[in-house]
Motif scaffolding. Structure first.
Motif, PDB file in Angstrom:
ATOM      1  N   VAL A  35       0.958  -7.024   7.733  1.00 23.23           N
ATOM      2  CA  VAL A  35       0.891  -5.238   7.750  1.00 23.23           C
ATOM      3  C   VAL A  35      -0.416  -5.215   6.246  1.00 23.23           C
ATOM      4  N   THR A  36      -1.897  -4.319   6.233  1.00 30.54           N
ATOM      5  CA  THR A  36      -2.193  -4.287   4.959  1.00 30.54           C
ATOM      6  C   THR A  36      -2.516  -2.896   4.942  1.00 30.54           C
ATOM      7  N   ILE A  37      -1.768  -2.594   3.366  1.00 29.13           N
ATOM      8  CA  ILE A  37      -1.544  -0.726   3.686  1.00 29.13           C
ATOM      9  C   ILE A  37      -2.737  -1.072   1.979  1.00 29.13           C
ATOM     10  N   LYS A  38      -4.151  -0.285   2.824  1.00 28.91           N
ATOM     11  CA  LYS A  38      -5.284  -0.115   1.198  1.00 28.91           C
ATOM     12  C   LYS A  38      -4.360   1.466   0.651  1.00 28.91           C
ATOM     13  N   LYS A  45       1.208  -5.347   1.033  1.00 30.59           N
ATOM     14  CA  LYS A  45       1.301  -6.425   1.979  1.00 30.59           C
ATOM     15  C   LYS A  45       3.083  -5.724   2.751  1.00 30.59           C
ATOM     16  N   ALA A  46       2.646  -5.796   3.898  1.00 31.04           N
ATOM     17  CA  ALA A  46       3.798  -5.403   4.897  1.00 31.04           C
ATOM     18  C   ALA A  46       4.306  -6.575   6.046  1.00 31.04           C
ATOM     19  N   LYS A 118      16.012  -0.940   0.911  1.00 33.37           N
ATOM     20  CA  LYS A 118      16.699  -0.925  -0.751  1.00 33.37           C
ATOM     21  C   LYS A 118      14.631  -0.964  -0.659  1.00 33.37           C
ATOM     22  N   LYS A 119      14.751  -1.224  -2.140  1.00 34.53           N
ATOM     23  CA  LYS A 119      12.979  -1.036  -2.864  1.00 34.53           C
ATOM     24  C   LYS A 119      11.607  -1.300  -1.309  1.00 34.53           C
ATOM     25  N   GLY A 120      10.934  -0.875  -0.914  1.00 38.18           N
ATOM     26  CA  GLY A 120       9.807  -1.247  -0.547  1.00 38.18           C
ATOM     27  C   GLY A 120      10.093  -1.032   1.116  1.00 38.18           C
ATOM     28  N   GLY A 240      10.482  -2.980   8.589  1.00 43.74           N
ATOM     29  CA  GLY A 240       9.986  -3.214   8.136  1.00 43.74           C
ATOM     30  C   GLY A 240       9.682  -2.794   6.289  1.00 43.74           C
ATOM     31  N   GLN A 241       9.307  -4.298   5.578  1.00 43.11           N
ATOM     32  CA  GLN A 241       9.316  -4.823   4.400  1.00 43.11           C
ATOM     33  C   GLN A 241       7.684  -4.516   3.637  1.00 43.11           C
ATOM     34  N   VAL A 242       7.716  -4.039   2.868  1.00 38.52           N
ATOM     35  CA  VAL A 242       6.528  -3.963   1.119  1.00 38.52           C
ATOM     36  C   VAL A 242       6.944  -5.925   0.900  1.00 38.52           C
ATOM     37  N   ILE A 243       5.657  -7.050   1.393  1.00 36.83           N
ATOM     38  CA  ILE A 243       5.672  -8.161   0.057  1.00 36.83           C
ATOM     39  C   ILE A 243       5.614  -8.285  -0.763  1.00 36.83           C
ATOM     40  N   GLN A 244       4.542  -7.811  -0.597  1.00 34.50           N
ATOM     41  CA  GLN A 244       3.283  -8.253  -1.836  1.00 34.50           C
ATOM     42  C   GLN A 244       3.283  -6.191  -2.058  1.00 34.50           C
TER      43      GLN A 244
END
Length: 290
Positions: A35-38, A45-46, A118-120, A240-244
Motif C-alpha cells: 500500500v502506498t499512501i501519498k 508504505k504499508a 504500536k506506532k504506524g 495493517g502496519q506502516v513499514i516505511q
C-alpha cells in the motif's frame, strides 16, 4: 458482599489512576499487496494483514476504486493518531466538522492478539460502544497511530483491564472461587489488601475472563522502544502496519488544528495498492511479516 466487591474494584482502578505517572516467522510464499499512501507531507508504505481478511479485502477494493483519493486526514492529534477516510471530506469547506461519513456499511471486528497499536499501526475507526457494542469497524475510515514511547512501569499491568476482569467474573461466573478470594481479602483488610490480592490473581483472572491484564512481552518491547498507544488495544481492529515513512506521521501531527482537531490546512491522501512477491517486499523493507 457484592456491593463491597463493586466498591473495591472501583477503588482499585482509582488508586492506579492516581498513582501511575514469540517468535516471528516470515511468511514469504506468494504475492501480497503493498500500500502506498501519498500525502501533502510525504509518502508512507504499508502492508495489510492476512489475519484480518475482511478489512484487507475492503481496503484494497476501495483503494483500487480510487475511493480514498483526495480525501483528508480530517482528525489529527499529536501523540495519538491521524485519521481519514471520510468520503464527506473530499469537497468539505474549511471549518466543517467531519467524521460521520461512510460508504454505507460496516465491517465486523477482527481482533487479533498479535496486532496492536504500536506506532504506524493501521487501524479501523468505529462508532463508540454505546451505539456499537460489537465494535464493528467503519467501512472506510481508518487511523494511523503516532502515540508516544511508554516506560516499562506504564506497560507492566493494565489496571483498568484488571478492574474490568473482576467485574466481568462477578457478573458472568458468580460461583467462581476467585470471587470468594477477592471478597475475603476486602473483608480482611479493605481496599489495599483487595488491591494486592487482585494483582496476585491477575493471571487467573485473565484466564477465567479472557481479558488481557498483563501486557505481553512483544507489546512491552514495542511500546517502550518504537512507541504507540496501548489504551486502544483490543478495542479497534488493527489490520495493517506502516513499514516505511513513519516520519510522515510525525510531520502531519505538527500541523495546526481547529477545536475539532481538523487541520486548518488540508492534508490530502492518495492511496494505491501494488501486488508484488512477498520476498520482494521483504527485500525492500525488511522483516515486515510476523
Amino acid at each position: 458482599m457484592k456491593k463491597y466487591l463493586q466498591l473495591a474494584a472501583v477503588a482499585l482502578l482509582i488508586t492506579v489512576i492516581t498513582s501511575c505517572g514469540g517468535t516471528k516467522t516470515e511468511k514469504l510464499s506468494g504475492n501480497d499487496f503493498l500500500v502506498t499512501i501519498k500525502t501533502d507531507m510525504g509518502e508512507m508504505k504499508a502492508i495489510l494483514y492476512d489475519e484480518t481478511p475482511k478489512h484487507k479485502e475492503n481496503f484494497i477494493k476501495l483503494a483500487n476504486e480510487g475511493f480514498f483519493d483526495s480525501l483528508l486526514f480530517h482528525r489529527v492529534m499529536t501523540g495519538f493518531m491521524i485519521q481519514g477516510g471520510d468520503p464527506n471530506s473530499k469537497d468539505a469547506e474549511p471549518g466543517v466538522r467531519l467524521g460521520s461519513g461512510s460508504p454505507g456499511y460496516t465491517i465486523p471486528a477482527e481482533f487479533v492478539k498479535s496486532f496492536f497499536h504500536k506506532k504506524g499501526a493501521l487501524s479501523a475507526a468505529r462508532q463508540p460502544d454505546q451505539v456499537n457494542p460489537e465494535k464493528a469497524s467503519s467501512g472506510s475510515q481508518f487511523f494511523i497511530v503516532q502515540g508516544r514511547v511508554f516506560s516499562e512501569q506504564e506497560t507492566g499491568m493494565d489496571m483498568q483491564a484488571l478492574s474490568q476482569s473482576i467485574s466481568t467474573l462477578r457478573r458472568n461466573d458468580p460461583d467462581n472461587p476467585l470471587n470468594k478470594e477477592l471478597e475475603d481479602s476486602f473483608n480482611e483488610g479493605g481496599d489495599e489488601t483487595f488491591r494486592i490480592k487482585a494483582m496476585e490473581l491477575a493471571d487467573k483472572l485473565s484466564e477465567a475472563t479472557g481479558i488481557t491484564i498483563k501486557m505481553p512481552a512483544d507489546r512491552v518491547e514495542a511500546y517502550t522502544t518504537l512507541g504507540g498507544y496501548p489504551p486502544l488495544d483490543d478495542q479497534y481492529t488493527v489490520f495493517g502496519q506502516v513499514i516505511q515513512g513513519l516520519e510522515v506521521i510525525d510531520s502531519i501531527t505538527t500541523v495546526g488544528v481547529d477545536p475539532n482537531n481538523r487541520p486548518y490546512e488540508d492534508v490530502r491522501m492518495y492511496i494505491s495498492v501494488e501486488e508484488m512477491p512477498r520476498t520482494e517486499i521483504v527485500k525492500k523493507y525488511g522483516t515486515v511479516y510476523q
